[in-house]
Write an enzyme that holds these catalytic residues in place. Structure first.
Site, mmCIF file in Angstrom:
data_model
loop_
_atom_site.group_PDB
_atom_site.id
_atom_site.type_symbol
_atom_site.label_atom_id
_atom_site.label_comp_id
_atom_site.label_asym_id
_atom_site.label_seq_id
_atom_site.Cartn_x
_atom_site.Cartn_y
_atom_site.Cartn_z
ATOM 1 N N ASP A 75 -39.576 -32.136 -0.110
ATOM 2 C CA ASP A 75 -38.208 -32.413 0.322
ATOM 3 C C ASP A 75 -37.877 -33.853 -0.066
ATOM 4 O O ASP A 75 -38.782 -34.684 -0.209
ATOM 5 C CB ASP A 75 -38.086 -32.218 1.839
ATOM 6 C CG ASP A 75 -36.645 -32.080 2.302
ATOM 7 O OD1 ASP A 75 -36.228 -30.938 2.573
ATOM 8 O OD2 ASP A 75 -35.941 -33.107 2.388
ATOM 9 N N LYS A 125 -25.885 -20.518 -8.487
ATOM 10 C CA LYS A 125 -26.606 -19.408 -7.854
ATOM 11 C C LYS A 125 -26.543 -18.146 -8.705
ATOM 12 O O LYS A 125 -27.526 -17.381 -8.766
ATOM 13 C CB LYS A 125 -26.046 -19.155 -6.456
ATOM 14 C CG LYS A 125 -26.279 -20.302 -5.477
ATOM 15 C CD LYS A 125 -27.759 -20.631 -5.311
ATOM 16 C CE LYS A 125 -27.993 -21.664 -4.222
ATOM 17 N NZ LYS A 125 -29.432 -21.977 -4.055
ATOM 18 N N TYR A 148 -21.510 -24.475 -7.084
ATOM 19 C CA TYR A 148 -22.589 -23.855 -6.311
ATOM 20 C C TYR A 148 -22.708 -22.373 -6.660
ATOM 21 O O TYR A 148 -23.808 -21.854 -6.904
ATOM 22 C CB TYR A 148 -22.297 -24.045 -4.821
ATOM 23 C CG TYR A 148 -23.300 -23.448 -3.882
ATOM 24 C CD1 TYR A 148 -24.522 -24.073 -3.647
ATOM 25 C CD2 TYR A 148 -23.021 -22.271 -3.182
ATOM 26 C CE1 TYR A 148 -25.445 -23.532 -2.753
ATOM 27 C CE2 TYR A 148 -23.924 -21.725 -2.285
ATOM 28 C CZ TYR A 148 -25.135 -22.360 -2.082
ATOM 29 O OH TYR A 148 -26.048 -21.824 -1.200
ATOM 30 N N ASP A 175 -37.080 -35.891 -4.901
ATOM 31 C CA ASP A 175 -35.816 -35.244 -5.235
ATOM 32 C C ASP A 175 -36.069 -34.316 -6.413
ATOM 33 O O ASP A 175 -36.438 -34.763 -7.495
ATOM 34 C CB ASP A 175 -34.778 -36.312 -5.593
ATOM 35 C CG ASP A 175 -33.436 -35.746 -5.995
ATOM 36 O OD1 ASP A 175 -33.311 -34.511 -6.137
ATOM 37 O OD2 ASP A 175 -32.497 -36.540 -6.188
#
Length: 254
Positions: A41, A165, A161, A68
């Protein structure tokens, strides 16, 4: 669900693993069946706290990796560290994502670039980085966390986004085709709204979404994590290249 200790001796790397919703819950689910966990993370404090909580709760190896996933140079270093400390990755869960909302008329192209870099390109890179060793061992499980947004055009407010996806769904299918002959199964889950502190804080806004969902509730993080664990287990031994919708039927509503 997986058999007790089914993942014993396996190493699972989960990105976005220190978040309070899908990431950390998936870590707990996989650890409960014996997998060693790499908590990856970009938030260092939460990464260390999540890793420590897993060590206290489960008798499995745990590594905290603060990085990152959009930083290619740092991720190359991180993966070397993972292989040095934990050995090869057997299970990869691409859960980390960012989302910048707004109209295409007002969007900053830099935001598009950042979303695609994290939500799509970094996921592909991690698959590329881990799948070779999976092929060598003739065993691997990869689960990508997609979204129902991939089918809905981002509802006109989260286009980058949604595009990322949708691309991730195709990455899933392509990797499944190539990985299949080597006993590497690759699937994705596509949640709708998942209950979290962020969703709870905007409960009034999201009430209409809940009311339109056939099951009349948002997903719990466990709903997603349990599906991920299932897709990694022998219970799903003949499933690959699939995108499993976890939205309570929400995407069906007009």
């Amino acid at each position: 669900m997986p058999a007790e200790s089914e993942f014993g001796g396996r190493v699972a790397l989960v990105t976005g693993a220190a978040g309070a919703a899908i990431g950390s819950t998936t870590c707990r689910a996989l650890a409960s069946f014996g997998a060693g966990i790499v908590v990856l993370d970009n938030h260092e404090r939460r990464t260390n706290e999540t890793a420590e909580a897993l060590r206290e709760a489960f008798d499995v190896p745990v590594m905290a990796a603060a990085a990152d996933i959009g930083d290619r140079e740092r991720m190359a270093e991180t993966m070397d560290e993972v292989y040095d400390e934990m050995g090869s990755v057997d299970i990869l869960v691409n859960s980390a994502a960012i989302n910048v909302q707004g109209s295409i008329f007002d969007f900053d192209p830099e935001d598009w670039d950042n979303v695609i870099a994290v939500d799509l390109t970094a996921c592909w890179w991690l698959i590329w980085r881990t799948i070779g060793a999976m092929r060598d061992r003739q065993w691997g499980r990869i689960v990508n966390v997609s979204s129902v947004a991939a089918y809905l055009g981002g509802n006109g407010r989260e286009g980058p986004y949604a595009a990322a996806k949708a691309g991730l769904n195709e990455v899933t299918r392509g990797a499944a085709i190539e990985g299949g002959p080597h006993n590497i199964r690759v699937n994705a889950v596509a949640p709708g709204l998942v209950r979290s502190k962020w969703v709870d804080a905007q409960a009034e806004y999201y009430e209409s979404f809940r009311a339109e969902t056939p099951l009349r509730r948002h997903a719990e993080p466990e709903d997603v994590a349990n599906t991920i664990a299932f897709l990694c287990s022998d219970e799903s031994a003949h499933i690959t290249g699939q995108v499993i919708n976890i939205s309570g039927g929400w995407y069906l509503t007009p």
